[in-house]
Design a protein around this motif. Structure first.
Motif, short mmCIF file in Angstrom:
data_model
loop_
_atom_site.label_atom_id
_atom_site.label_comp_id
_atom_site.label_asym_id
_atom_site.label_seq_id
_atom_site.Cartn_x
_atom_site.Cartn_y
_atom_site.Cartn_z
N LEU A 114 0.83 -1.21 0.00
CA LEU A 114 0.00 0.00 0.00
C LEU A 114 0.86 1.26 0.00
CD1 LEU A 114 -2.73 1.46 0.30
CD2 LEU A 114 -2.57 1.09 2.77
N LEU A 134 -9.22 3.76 0.85
CA LEU A 134 -9.02 2.38 0.41
C LEU A 134 -10.38 1.85 -0.04
CD1 LEU A 134 -6.57 0.91 3.09
CD2 LEU A 134 -6.15 2.52 1.23
N MET A 137 -12.99 -0.80 1.61
CA MET A 137 -13.71 -0.56 2.85
C MET A 137 -14.85 0.44 2.63
SD MET A 137 -11.89 -2.52 4.68
CE MET A 137 -11.86 -2.29 6.44
N TYR A 174 -5.08 -5.69 11.24
CA TYR A 174 -5.17 -4.29 10.78
C TYR A 174 -3.98 -3.47 11.25
CZ TYR A 174 -10.10 -5.50 10.12
OH TYR A 174 -11.26 -6.09 9.71
N GLY A 175 -3.96 -2.20 10.76
CA GLY A 175 -3.14 -1.19 11.41
C GLY A 175 -3.90 -0.73 12.64
N GLU A 194 1.46 -1.57 12.41
CA GLU A 194 0.80 -2.34 11.34
C GLU A 194 0.76 -3.82 11.73
OE1 GLU A 194 -0.80 -1.17 8.79
OE2 GLU A 194 -1.22 -3.05 7.77
N LYS A 195 -0.44 -4.35 11.78
CA LYS A 195 -0.69 -5.77 12.06
C LYS A 195 0.14 -6.29 13.25
CE LYS A 195 -2.62 -6.39 7.60
NZ LYS A 195 -2.07 -5.49 6.60
N ILE A 207 -7.23 1.07 12.04
CA ILE A 207 -7.18 2.10 11.00
C ILE A 207 -8.09 1.61 9.88
CG2 ILE A 207 -5.63 3.24 9.36
CD1 ILE A 207 -3.35 2.76 11.44
N THR A 208 -9.15 2.40 9.58
CA THR A 208 -10.24 1.85 8.76
C THR A 208 -10.05 2.02 7.26
OG1 THR A 208 -11.55 3.87 8.69
CG2 THR A 208 -11.85 2.46 10.63
N GLY A 209 -9.05 2.79 6.83
CA GLY A 209 -8.85 2.95 5.38
C GLY A 209 -9.25 4.31 4.84
N TYR A 211 -7.88 8.40 5.15
CA TYR A 211 -6.74 9.18 5.64
C TYR A 211 -6.79 10.59 5.05
CZ TYR A 211 -4.88 4.31 5.73
OH TYR A 211 -4.69 2.96 5.89
N GLN A 233 4.95 -0.45 3.75
CA GLN A 233 3.72 -0.19 4.50
C GLN A 233 3.51 1.30 4.68
OE1 GLN A 233 1.46 -2.29 5.23
NE2 GLN A 233 2.48 -4.30 5.16
C1 G1P Z 1 -4.42 -1.79 5.01
C2 G1P Z 1 -3.59 -0.94 5.98
C3 G1P Z 1 -4.05 -1.17 7.41
C4 G1P Z 1 -5.54 -0.89 7.54
C5 G1P Z 1 -6.32 -1.74 6.50
C6 G1P Z 1 -7.79 -1.35 6.49
O1 G1P Z 1 -4.12 -3.15 5.24
O2 G1P Z 1 -2.22 -1.27 5.82
O3 G1P Z 1 -3.34 -0.31 8.27
O4 G1P Z 1 -5.99 -1.19 8.84
O5 G1P Z 1 -5.81 -1.54 5.18
O6 G1P Z 1 -8.46 -2.20 5.63
P1 G1P Z 1 -4.52 -4.30 4.17
O7 G1P Z 1 -5.98 -4.56 4.36
O8 G1P Z 1 -4.20 -3.76 2.83
O9 G1P Z 1 -3.70 -5.48 4.57
#
Ligand code: G1P
Length: 293
Positions: A114, A134, A137, A174-175, A194-195, A207-209, A211, A233
């Protein structure tokens, strides 16, 4: 406090392969799967537009050209609808089309994470704060999530991200953000990870996506340092920016429902939720689901 500038541009990373949704996503981008009668990406673009966004930047990849077609005129279709006096259908179609010159498309040439996808938009964003959404979501609430965030940004400046609580046994997916006041609608972020491995998360706020980011994020992303899962990341660059003086991050707690349309269950639930609230479909859908159960 950092200077507050208007948020005019939004970035949509749409290069992902959609491996969680095979076989549907073998030839069709996951962002083009429909929630009721609109592609997922259209719902997210509409959220951005409701927040005052004027320029829509898509970071695409191979096999995603249909997204570009979706945000263009389709003359044959429009002429046919017009000829048949299907004015409502035509108006709806045109209302959701960004104005000419208000979309940009660039490609992430390799799946490097990402953070790398966002970095690919650096020249198009330029030296101004921007929104990042993102598309997997879907945020479904009384007020569009990005609009709430931009409202908060107008007071806080700096960087703003949306968060929402998840059960403790899901924080590793998630983050996660640690905040000064977990009950406040808007709160200063004290840490991000992150994760995080199970049992190590600083809070249960994921973190819901959504920003709002300062352009200073780009040189940090440009370091191309691999983080969790070997990918570049975004969260790691946000941690570095949050540690730099004058670039604070605030969390806005989103109180609506979030559907992860990159997953099969999230996608099915989104279709039910968005269908139920439609005047033309809701009553029939509600009755049919009741019968089914
Ligand atoms: C990404 C971000 C993460 C966030 C998530 C939300 O992760 O890196 O911080 O919480 O989106 O969907 P991914 O879902 O791409 O692994």
């Amino acid at each position: 406090m950092t200077k507050i500038k208007r948020i005019r541009k939004a970035v949509f990373p749409v290069a992902g392969l959609g491996t969680r949704f095979l076989p549907a996503t073998k030839a069709v981008p996951k962002e083009m799967l429909t929630v009721v009668d609109k592609p997922v990406i259209q719902h997210v673009v509409n959220e951005a537009r409701a927040a005052g966004i004027e320029h829509f930047i898509f970071v695409t990849g191979r096999g995603k050209a249909v997204i570009e077609d979706h945000f263009d005129h389709q003359f044959e279709l429009e002429a046919t609808l017009s000829g048949k006096k299907k004015t409502r259908e035509l108006d709806e179609l045109l209302a959701e089309l960004p104005e000419a010159g208000c979309t940009s498309f660039t490609r992430q040439q390799a799946p490097r994470g990402l953070g790398h996808a966002v970095w690919c938009a650096r020249d198009i964003v330029g030296d101004e704060p921007f929104a990042l959404l993102l598309p997997d979501m879907l945020h479904h609430g009384a007020k569009p999530c990005l609009a709430e965030m931009i409202e908060a940004y107008e007071t806080t400046g700096g960087n703003v991200i949306a968060v929402a609580p998840v059960p403790d046994n899901q924080t590793h997916q998630y983050g996660i953000a640690g905040v000064e006041d977990a009950k406040a609608k808007v709160s200063r972020i004290t840490s991000m990870v992150e994760k995080p491995p199970k049992g190590t998360a600083p809070s249960n706020l994921h973190i819901t996506g959504r920003y709002v980011l300062e352009p200073e994020i780009f040189p940090l992303l440009g370091r191309h340092e691999a983080g969790a899962g070997g990918e570049i990341q975004l969260t790691d660059a946000m941690i570095a920016l949050n540690n730099a003086p004058g670039h604070a991050f605030h969390a806005v707690r989103f109180d609506g429902d979030i559907y992860d349309c990159g997953s099969k269950i999230g996608f099915l639930l989104a279709n039910v939720a968005y269908g139920l609230e439609r005047d033309d479909l809701g009553p029939q859908l509600r009755a049919a689901i009741k019968d089914m159960l």
